[in-house]
Design an enzyme around this catalytic site. Structure first.
Site, PDB file in Angstrom:
ATOM      1  N   HIS A   1       3.537  -1.035   3.913  1.00  0.00           N
ATOM      2  CA  HIS A   1       2.914   0.268   3.631  1.00  0.00           C
ATOM      3  C   HIS A   1       4.050   1.268   3.413  1.00  0.00           C
ATOM      4  CE1 HIS A   1      -0.237   3.364   3.900  1.00  0.00           C
ATOM      5  NE2 HIS A   1       0.603   4.070   4.643  1.00  0.00           N
TER       6      HIS A   1
ATOM      7  N   GLU B   1       1.211   5.532   0.609  1.00  0.00           N
ATOM      8  CA  GLU B   1       0.596   6.706   1.247  1.00  0.00           C
ATOM      9  C   GLU B   1       1.043   7.990   0.544  1.00  0.00           C
ATOM     10  OE1 GLU B   1       0.436   6.712   5.578  1.00  0.00           O
ATOM     11  OE2 GLU B   1       1.105   8.802   5.548  1.00  0.00           O
TER      12      GLU B   1
ATOM     13  N   PHE C   1      12.508  15.118  11.983  1.00  0.00           N
ATOM     14  CA  PHE C   1      11.122  14.666  12.069  1.00  0.00           C
ATOM     15  C   PHE C   1      11.003  13.462  13.017  1.00  0.00           C
ATOM     16  CE2 PHE C   1       7.414  12.339  10.332  1.00  0.00           C
ATOM     17  CZ  PHE C   1       6.466  13.309  10.621  1.00  0.00           C
TER      18      PHE C   1
ATOM     19  N   ASP D   1      -2.392  15.031  15.667  1.00  0.00           N
ATOM     20  CA  ASP D   1      -1.476  15.741  16.566  1.00  0.00           C
ATOM     21  C   ASP D   1      -2.079  17.068  16.985  1.00  0.00           C
ATOM     22  OD1 ASP D   1       0.701  13.991  16.843  1.00  0.00           O
ATOM     23  OD2 ASP D   1       1.312  14.438  14.790  1.00  0.00           O
TER      24      ASP D   1
ATOM     25  N   SER E   1       0.866  -1.178   0.000  1.00  0.00           N
ATOM     26  CA  SER E   1       0.000   0.000   0.000  1.00  0.00           C
ATOM     27  C   SER E   1       0.901   1.226   0.000  1.00  0.00           C
ATOM     28  CB  SER E   1      -0.951   0.002   1.198  1.00  0.00           C
ATOM     29  OG  SER E   1      -0.242  -0.147   2.402  1.00  0.00           O
TER      30      SER E   1
END
Ligand SMILES: Cc1cc2nc3c(=O)[nH]c(=O)nc-3n(C[C@H](O)[C@H](O)[C@H](O)COP(=O)(O)OP(=O)(O)OC[C@H]3O[C@@H](n4cnc5c(N)ncnc54)[C@H](O)[C@@H]3O)c2cc1C
Length: 326
Positions: free
Chosen positions: A298, A47, A248, A139, A45
């Site tokens: 993913h 994103e 990050f 968030d 998959s």
């Protein structure tokens, strides 16, 4: 990932073997990874995030067209904090439904909206032909120190999963954190929370990205021991900008092993070499997971297809059919 990369390297050879082939022939041996042909093709998959500008839209659609022939199980589109991308997420998903052969999944968060508003967004997805939701808490908005639930909102992702089940019979995926969510009280609390999300109706968890394969495999053991039986699909982040990714990762609680820093050191101004190193790092990670029986992946594409396409190819993914015309 090879843990020996973390150990200090002793480059001295024993005197007896220096300058001989013996040191190779008598050295330790490792088992090879399984042959691709011996493994079932993995389920993939991808994103994407909704584009902000025309140029980014063009980049996203080039990425979607390139990855489409790999026939992923689904492709998901993220939802900006506090619903900031609501219209763009919806527009991207609608176009995927109308113009591609892909199965879309819509991310949806609880932040800054009442239950009624979130339900309306979900209803609009259903009406647009989206049948799969990645249900998240989200968030805190930029500037807010900590998460505060909307007074009339879904407080946590588990509540959202339960609410969505009342809106329509969506397939629901949720987030999981092999290294624990950064604000969780403890790893046990976090695992209990994941179990609550599954018990509320989610049928898949997708993990935060990670780079230490052992951490993920131990997490799977803990999930199973906690009675979680749905697939916990590893989130794979190909890292082409190491410096940005490190910043990050500090925020989202993903550990960055020292060996990765060593692999990317000195490449700050060398994009091309960095990308080659990135594909080797990710390819080694997915092959190790595959060797451990994992057959769903993913990918966080960041709307770029090249690294992901190469890594998916290494995993055994091949175009199922010609891409549809743009
Ligand atoms: C695959 C994936 C996709 C993502 N996509 C997006 C996206 O599109 N948009 C976006 O804004 N963010 C996204 N995120 C980030 C996510 O929104 C954040 O990590 C957020 O901080 C937590 O969301 P969650 O769904 O995991 O929350 P939850 O599962 O609700 O958990 C959040 C925290 O609260 C704790 N908790 C849960 N229930 C309770 C309770 N009853 N009492 C006390 N503590 C509790 C949990 O242990 C955890 O620490 C994504 C993350 C992943 C892994």
């Amino acid at each position: 990932m090879d843990q020996t990369l973390n150990a200090p390297v002793d480059r001295r050879l024993p005197d007896a073997t220096r300058g001989t082939l013996q040191r190779w022939l008598t050295g330790p041996r490792v088992d090879g990874l399984p042959q691709l042909a011996a493994l079932p093709a993995p389920a993939l998959s991808f994103e994407f995030f909704p584009p902000k500008t025309d140029a980014l839209e063009t980049q996203l659609w080039a990425c979607i067209r390139r990855l489409e022939p790999l026939a992923p199980q689904f492709v998901s589109v993220t939802y900006g904090a506090g619903g900031t991308t609501q219209a763009r997420t919806h527009a991207t998903l609608s176009r995927i439904v109308q113009e591609t052969s892909l199965t879309p999944a819509a991310h949806l968060t609880c932040v800054g909206a009442s239950r009624g508003e979130v339900d309306d967004v979900a209803r609009a997805y259903w009406a647009a032909g989206v049948r799969h939701i990645v249900a998240l808490r989200g968030d805190p908005p930029v500037g807010a120190e900590r998460y505060e639930a909307h007074p009339e909102g879904y407080a946590y992702a588990a509540d959202l999963v339960a609410g969505l089940s009342r809106v329509a019979p969506f397939e629901i995926s949720v987030a999981a954190y092999p290294e624990m969510h950064p604000t969780a009280l403890s790893a046990e609390h976090d695992l209990d929370n994941l179990k609550r999300k599954i018990d509320a109706g989610a049928t898949r968890a997708i993990t935060q990205y990670f780079f230490d394969t052992d951490i993920f495999l131990r997490f799977l053991d803990r999930c199973l021991a906690a009675g979680i039986t749905v697939p916990i699909v590893p989130g794979i982040m190909p890292v082409s900008n190491f410096t940005q990714m490190k910043k990050f990762s500090a925020m989202c609680g993903a550990g960055v092993p020292d060996w990765m820093g060593r692999l990317f050191e000195g490449l700050e101004d060398d994009v091309e070499t960095r990308r080659m190193v990135a594909s080797v790092v990710a390819a080694e990670q997915v092959r190790l997971l595959q060797a451990n029986g994992v057959d769903e992946f993913h990918f966080y594409t960041l709307n770029r297809s090249d690294l992901v396409y190469a890594i998916a190819h290494i995993l055994g993914a091949r175009p199922a059919k010609a891409p549809t015309s743009a």
